[in-house]
Design a protein around this motif. Sequence first.
Motif, mmCIF file in Angstrom:
data_model
loop_
_atom_site.group_PDB
_atom_site.id
_atom_site.type_symbol
_atom_site.label_atom_id
_atom_site.label_comp_id
_atom_site.label_asym_id
_atom_site.label_seq_id
_atom_site.Cartn_x
_atom_site.Cartn_y
_atom_site.Cartn_z
ATOM 1 N N THR A 45 0.827 -1.196 0.000
ATOM 2 C CA THR A 45 0.000 0.000 0.000
ATOM 3 C C THR A 45 0.868 1.254 0.000
ATOM 4 O OG1 THR A 45 -0.084 0.196 2.416
ATOM 5 C CG2 THR A 45 -1.700 -1.261 1.371
ATOM 6 N N ASP A 46 0.215 2.413 -0.186
ATOM 7 C CA ASP A 46 0.930 3.688 -0.172
ATOM 8 C C ASP A 46 1.108 4.229 1.236
ATOM 9 O OD1 ASP A 46 1.184 3.731 -2.921
ATOM 10 O OD2 ASP A 46 -0.722 4.761 -3.221
ATOM 11 N N THR A 47 0.560 3.527 2.227
ATOM 12 C CA THR A 47 0.637 3.984 3.613
ATOM 13 C C THR A 47 1.554 3.076 4.421
ATOM 14 O OG1 THR A 47 -1.605 4.884 3.527
ATOM 15 C CG2 THR A 47 -0.677 4.488 5.701
ATOM 16 N N THR A 48 2.349 3.683 5.246
ATOM 17 C CA THR A 48 3.236 2.943 6.132
ATOM 18 C C THR A 48 3.200 3.614 7.503
ATOM 19 O OG1 THR A 48 5.471 2.047 6.349
ATOM 20 C CG2 THR A 48 5.274 4.247 5.412
ATOM 21 N N TYR A 49 4.095 3.246 8.421
ATOM 22 C CA TYR A 49 3.985 3.719 9.802
ATOM 23 C C TYR A 49 5.288 4.349 10.276
ATOM 24 C CZ TYR A 49 0.210 0.314 9.372
ATOM 25 O OH TYR A 49 -0.871 -0.402 8.934
ATOM 26 N N LEU A 50 5.137 5.412 11.074
ATOM 27 C CA LEU A 50 6.272 6.092 11.680
ATOM 28 C C LEU A 50 6.112 6.113 13.197
ATOM 29 C CD1 LEU A 50 6.870 9.241 9.428
ATOM 30 C CD2 LEU A 50 8.360 7.237 9.651
ATOM 31 N N MET B 54 13.761 14.414 18.928
ATOM 32 C CA MET B 54 12.845 13.399 18.420
ATOM 33 C C MET B 54 13.507 12.552 17.337
ATOM 34 S SD MET B 54 9.306 13.776 16.218
ATOM 35 C CE MET B 54 10.258 14.124 14.712
ATOM 36 N N HIS B 55 13.501 11.258 17.556
ATOM 37 C CA HIS B 55 13.977 10.296 16.573
ATOM 38 C C HIS B 55 12.782 9.650 15.879
ATOM 39 C CE1 HIS B 55 18.217 10.208 18.075
ATOM 40 N NE2 HIS B 55 17.608 10.684 19.151
ATOM 41 N N LEU B 56 13.015 9.081 14.710
ATOM 42 C CA LEU B 56 11.948 8.428 13.952
ATOM 43 C C LEU B 56 12.365 7.021 13.553
ATOM 44 C CD1 LEU B 56 10.839 11.297 11.527
ATOM 45 C CD2 LEU B 56 9.550 10.419 13.498
ATOM 46 N N ALA B 57 11.408 6.105 13.670
ATOM 47 C CA ALA B 57 11.588 4.741 13.182
ATOM 48 C C ALA B 57 10.435 4.413 12.246
ATOM 49 C CB ALA B 57 11.637 3.749 14.340
ATOM 50 N N HIS B 58 10.626 3.405 11.411
ATOM 51 C CA HIS B 58 9.671 3.050 10.368
ATOM 52 C C HIS B 58 9.314 1.568 10.458
ATOM 53 C CE1 HIS B 58 9.279 1.401 6.126
ATOM 54 N NE2 HIS B 58 8.175 2.084 6.296
ATOM 55 N N SER B 59 8.055 1.256 10.132
ATOM 56 C CA SER B 59 7.626 -0.137 10.099
ATOM 57 C C SER B 59 6.612 -0.340 8.981
ATOM 58 C CB SER B 59 6.995 -0.540 11.436
ATOM 59 O OG SER B 59 6.525 -1.877 11.396
ATOM 60 N N GLU B 60 6.689 -1.514 8.375
ATOM 61 C CA GLU B 60 5.688 -1.897 7.371
ATOM 62 C C GLU B 60 4.535 -2.664 7.995
ATOM 63 O OE1 GLU B 60 5.494 -1.079 4.303
ATOM 64 O OE2 GLU B 60 7.473 -0.207 3.933
ATOM 65 N N PRO C 14 2.431 8.639 4.395
ATOM 66 C CA PRO C 14 2.638 8.245 2.994
ATOM 67 C C PRO C 14 4.033 7.666 2.795
ATOM 68 C CG PRO C 14 1.803 10.503 3.159
ATOM 69 C CD PRO C 14 2.196 10.083 4.534
ATOM 70 N N ARG C 15 4.119 6.674 1.955
ATOM 71 C CA ARG C 15 5.418 6.044 1.687
ATOM 72 C C ARG C 15 6.407 7.052 1.097
ATOM 73 N NH1 ARG C 15 6.394 1.061 2.015
ATOM 74 N NH2 ARG C 15 4.165 0.592 2.040
ATOM 75 N N SER C 16 5.907 8.010 0.319
ATOM 76 C CA SER C 16 6.788 9.023 -0.288
ATOM 77 C C SER C 16 7.463 9.858 0.794
ATOM 78 C CB SER C 16 5.993 9.912 -1.233
ATOM 79 O OG SER C 16 4.915 10.546 -0.553
ATOM 80 N N LEU C 17 6.750 10.120 1.895
ATOM 81 C CA LEU C 17 7.337 10.890 2.986
ATOM 82 C C LEU C 17 8.474 10.102 3.640
ATOM 83 C CD1 LEU C 17 7.266 13.318 4.991
ATOM 84 C CD2 LEU C 17 5.669 11.959 6.349
ATOM 85 N N VAL C 18 8.229 8.824 3.894
ATOM 86 C CA VAL C 18 9.252 7.991 4.513
ATOM 87 C C VAL C 18 10.472 7.893 3.609
ATOM 88 C CG1 VAL C 18 9.786 5.690 5.393
ATOM 89 C CG2 VAL C 18 7.551 6.716 5.858
ATOM 90 N N ASP C 19 10.256 7.758 2.309
ATOM 91 C CA ASP C 19 11.379 7.712 1.374
ATOM 92 C C ASP C 19 12.223 8.975 1.463
ATOM 93 O OD1 ASP C 19 10.546 5.235 0.524
ATOM 94 O OD2 ASP C 19 9.524 5.982 -1.270
ATOM 95 N N ALA C 20 11.554 10.141 1.580
ATOM 96 C CA ALA C 20 12.274 11.401 1.674
ATOM 97 C C ALA C 20 13.038 11.496 2.990
ATOM 98 C CB ALA C 20 11.300 12.582 1.555
ATOM 99 N N LEU C 21 12.470 10.963 4.065
ATOM 100 C CA LEU C 21 13.135 11.015 5.371
ATOM 101 C C LEU C 21 14.396 10.168 5.403
ATOM 102 C CD1 LEU C 21 9.995 10.802 7.677
ATOM 103 C CD2 LEU C 21 11.461 12.799 7.356
#
Length: 284
Positions: A2-7, A19-25, A276-283
Amino acid sequence: MTDTTYLFAYFTGNGQSGMHLAHSEDGLSWRPLSDKAYISPMQGLMRDPFLACGPDGVFRLVWTTDWESQEIGYASSRDLLHWSEQRKLPVMAEHPATRNCWAPEMVYDAIRSDYLIFWASTIEGRFINEGETSEDGYNHRMWSVRTKDFETFSSPEIFFDPGYSVIDATLLQLPDHTWRLICKDERLSPERKSLFVCQAPSPSGPFSKPSKPFTKAWVEGPACLQIDGWTHVYYDVYRDGRYEGKRTKDFETWEDISDRISFPEGARHGSIISAPRSLVDALQ
């Protein structure tokens, strides 16, 4: 995919770095996006970061600025890379005996078209004989203000008071439009230090009687995520330096998923959003 993921937004140590950020599918395996903070405190600390995205597409961050304070921190961003000027919001200035403002969170109230911001505070001399207290004479209640623009705010009011010391409340709206409040019973004697749930028809209540605890003692900082009909609740087992979690479909029966989840080493009291996945890609 999907186009949505989690931060997952979190802090480490005492909150000095920011603030730190982590990502999960899948909501189970969380990987840090960087070894550096995405925003660092200009003054004080940046503990308990709560990140939310409003209907205008702006990300807003609130946090605990210090152990004892009458303020909370605030900043905003459109991309989580470039941030507005950091501000200290004097949310408890009307109560000069306030000792602390801990773990602020917020929700957008679509019915009232404003933001409800809530946090835990102890006011010296208030609730002195009501319920059991916490360490160091703290006797917290959840307080709140409302704002449409983060410039003007309503007067602080009691948001949630079960008759004893509580901290770390978080709100979740379910698909049926009811709300759940998950909060920490902070009483030390007899020992509680565990999480419970209340139900409400709106983000401002009225709240039902607290449920029985659904976690063990000595946990804090609940963060929620809804996936495939399940509500996942992750929490900081702060004495042991790790995260654990449970999931439920009805808030009565809970399944422990602690052996299936992994969080960044040293992660403390955070919050979770869909992105959005595009945001995570940019991060990255």
